[in-house]
Motif scaffolding. Sequence first.
Motif, mmCIF file in Angstrom:
data_model
loop_
_atom_site.group_PDB
_atom_site.id
_atom_site.type_symbol
_atom_site.label_atom_id
_atom_site.label_comp_id
_atom_site.label_asym_id
_atom_site.label_seq_id
_atom_site.Cartn_x
_atom_site.Cartn_y
_atom_site.Cartn_z
ATOM 1 N N TYR A 294 0.834 -1.194 0.000
ATOM 2 C CA TYR A 294 0.000 0.000 0.000
ATOM 3 C C TYR A 294 0.870 1.247 0.000
ATOM 4 N N THR A 295 0.373 2.248 -0.680
ATOM 5 C CA THR A 295 1.076 3.519 -0.818
ATOM 6 C C THR A 295 0.204 4.632 -0.270
ATOM 7 N N VAL A 296 0.778 5.449 0.595
ATOM 8 C CA VAL A 296 0.074 6.583 1.181
ATOM 9 C C VAL A 296 0.657 7.859 0.588
ATOM 10 N N THR A 297 -0.193 8.686 -0.012
ATOM 11 C CA THR A 297 0.237 9.933 -0.634
ATOM 12 C C THR A 297 -0.510 11.083 0.020
ATOM 13 N N TRP A 298 0.224 12.094 0.447
ATOM 14 C CA TRP A 298 -0.407 13.250 1.078
ATOM 15 C C TRP A 298 0.372 14.496 0.687
ATOM 16 N N THR A 299 -0.035 15.649 1.172
ATOM 17 C CA THR A 299 0.569 16.898 0.713
ATOM 18 C C THR A 299 2.031 17.029 1.086
ATOM 19 N N ASP A 300 2.504 16.246 2.040
ATOM 20 C CA ASP A 300 3.884 16.365 2.495
ATOM 21 C C ASP A 300 4.785 15.238 2.021
ATOM 22 N N GLY A 301 4.284 14.304 1.246
ATOM 23 C CA GLY A 301 5.153 13.236 0.794
ATOM 24 C C GLY A 301 4.394 11.989 0.399
ATOM 25 N N ARG A 302 5.138 10.925 0.216
ATOM 26 C CA ARG A 302 4.569 9.639 -0.176
ATOM 27 C C ARG A 302 5.361 8.536 0.500
ATOM 28 N N SER A 303 4.664 7.532 0.993
ATOM 29 C CA SER A 303 5.339 6.397 1.617
ATOM 30 C C SER A 303 4.767 5.105 1.058
ATOM 31 N N THR A 304 5.602 4.084 1.022
ATOM 32 C CA THR A 304 5.197 2.780 0.506
ATOM 33 C C THR A 304 5.547 1.705 1.519
ATOM 34 N N THR A 305 4.608 0.819 1.779
ATOM 35 C CA THR A 305 4.824 -0.300 2.688
ATOM 36 C C THR A 305 4.620 -1.607 1.938
ATOM 37 N N ASP A 306 5.576 -2.509 2.071
ATOM 38 C CA ASP A 306 5.477 -3.855 1.508
ATOM 39 C C ASP A 306 5.597 -4.855 2.650
ATOM 40 N N LEU A 307 4.533 -5.601 2.892
ATOM 41 C CA LEU A 307 4.561 -6.606 3.944
ATOM 42 C C LEU A 307 5.175 -7.895 3.412
ATOM 43 N N SER A 308 5.908 -8.570 4.273
ATOM 44 C CA SER A 308 6.494 -9.856 3.907
ATOM 45 C C SER A 308 5.865 -11.005 4.684
ATOM 46 N N SER A 309 5.298 -10.699 5.857
ATOM 47 C CA SER A 309 4.656 -11.743 6.659
ATOM 48 C C SER A 309 3.571 -11.137 7.529
ATOM 49 N N VAL A 310 2.525 -11.924 7.770
ATOM 50 C CA VAL A 310 1.436 -11.527 8.663
ATOM 51 C C VAL A 310 1.070 -12.730 9.518
ATOM 52 N N GLN A 311 1.088 -12.544 10.838
ATOM 53 C CA GLN A 311 0.715 -13.606 11.772
ATOM 54 C C GLN A 311 -0.608 -13.226 12.434
ATOM 55 N N PRO A 312 -1.662 -13.987 12.187
ATOM 56 C CA PRO A 312 -2.971 -13.631 12.737
ATOM 57 C C PRO A 312 -3.183 -14.156 14.150
ATOM 58 N N ASN A 313 -4.060 -13.471 14.878
ATOM 59 C CA ASN A 313 -4.579 -13.922 16.176
ATOM 60 C C ASN A 313 -3.504 -14.148 17.231
ATOM 61 N N LEU A 314 -2.482 -13.317 17.225
ATOM 62 C CA LEU A 314 -1.494 -13.384 18.293
ATOM 63 C C LEU A 314 -1.971 -12.529 19.466
ATOM 64 N N PRO A 315 -1.687 -12.947 20.705
ATOM 65 C CA PRO A 315 -2.066 -12.112 21.856
ATOM 66 C C PRO A 315 -1.249 -10.826 21.861
ATOM 67 N N LEU A 316 -1.928 -9.696 22.006
ATOM 68 C CA LEU A 316 -1.258 -8.396 22.011
ATOM 69 C C LEU A 316 -1.608 -7.658 23.288
ATOM 70 N N ASP A 317 -0.581 -7.306 24.038
ATOM 71 C CA ASP A 317 -0.775 -6.582 25.286
ATOM 72 C C ASP A 317 -1.153 -5.133 24.995
ATOM 73 N N ALA A 318 -1.888 -4.526 25.930
ATOM 74 C CA ALA A 318 -2.317 -3.134 25.764
ATOM 75 C C ALA A 318 -1.139 -2.190 25.612
ATOM 76 N N SER A 319 0.026 -2.576 26.119
ATOM 77 C CA SER A 319 1.201 -1.708 26.031
ATOM 78 C C SER A 319 1.634 -1.474 24.587
ATOM 79 N N LYS A 320 1.255 -2.365 23.680
ATOM 80 C CA LYS A 320 1.603 -2.186 22.271
ATOM 81 C C LYS A 320 0.940 -0.944 21.680
#
Length: 391
Positions: A351-377
């Motif tokens: 996904y690519t995010v474009t806005w008035t101050d720039g553009r960024s691109t993110t490419d994911l390589s892995s996704v792990q579903p349903n992992l426990p995530l603490d509120a501190s995250k």
Amino acid sequence: MKFTSKRVIVGALVIAVTCLLAGTPANGQSAPEEKPQMADDIFKNVQVLRGLTVDEFMGTMGFIAASLSMNCIDCHSVEAASDVTKYAVDTPVKQTARKMILMVKSINAANFGGKQTVTCYSCHRSGNAPKAIPSLAEQYGTPPPEDPNEVEIVGEPRSGAPSADQVFDKYIQALGGAQQLAKLTSFVAKGTYEGFDTGDEKAPVEVYAKAPDQLTAIVHIPQGDSIRTYDGRTGWMTSTGTLLPLPVLVLAGGNLEGAKLDAELCFPTQIKRTLADWRTGFPPTFIDDKEVDVVQGTSAAKTPVKLYFDKKSGLLVRLVRYTNTAIGTNPTQVDYSDYRDVAGVKMPFHYTVTWTDGRSTTDLSSVQPNLPLDASKFAKPAPAARKAGTP
């Protein structure tokens, strides 16, 4: 627009991670809502744009930059690129900008009831000086392609267009179906991120999301970790990689609304209630030569949000949202592609995010579903320590 690694406009920075999963409410409690920092307290020599949060103030700077195709030091002192205190120094261009802001405000007050009908962009059109003479080359040349972001309903909605519910139902089915989506309650993703804050170099990124509306992205840039977080109520970003004179920026206004929307769209079974006043029936619209169904909703800030779904696959390919500033409206565009199966659910890995101050691109390589995530995250990030030996 001119972009360099020294650019420090960050007001329109949004949480650049918009993923598409579904789940059930999180158990963690949101932290108390934090009061945003005010620009008058952080910056010196603010004369016209007073009473704004730092986030809104920087978004206003971004609107000026986009309207004139200029960057920070085109208006401010060149020394400001390395010394943030130099932004307070007056320059002839900066003094002219103040006069122009007051002029536009006066025009709108006298002719349009104070509504932002005329803005910097109305005359400048991404040029550093307004043009007074018509261009014959533009008049008789090949017109530019239509911008799908600007499509609007003129008069009555187009007959025969699918309803918002029909588009959303097709989207949910394309992702894997409501039953499959409901099995996913969180995920952790890894990949790479690149943008002006990384000098357009790829940097490792980690993404944490938890239903229904918590999202954190951590980019490991050379200067230190850049963190953007939304805990379900409040949003923050660290100023690593920028020259902002504060370690953690509290998101406000439209940028906070954008962070909320990004987090909620990670769990698309709730898409129908993320916005209000859904509209369809736009003229035929195409992105990359593929027809899309356009659905527009209204945010809590009363700004429009447009969603573009591939007419054939039903998948979301673009989102455009808008943030009001003191002098105009900033657009933010998110483009999604490379959908892959994750535990029976399709997710965009690019996904690519474009806005008035720039553009960024993110490419994911892995996704792990349903992992426990603490509120501190999803807690307010600690100021990142600048790594030794980095500029």
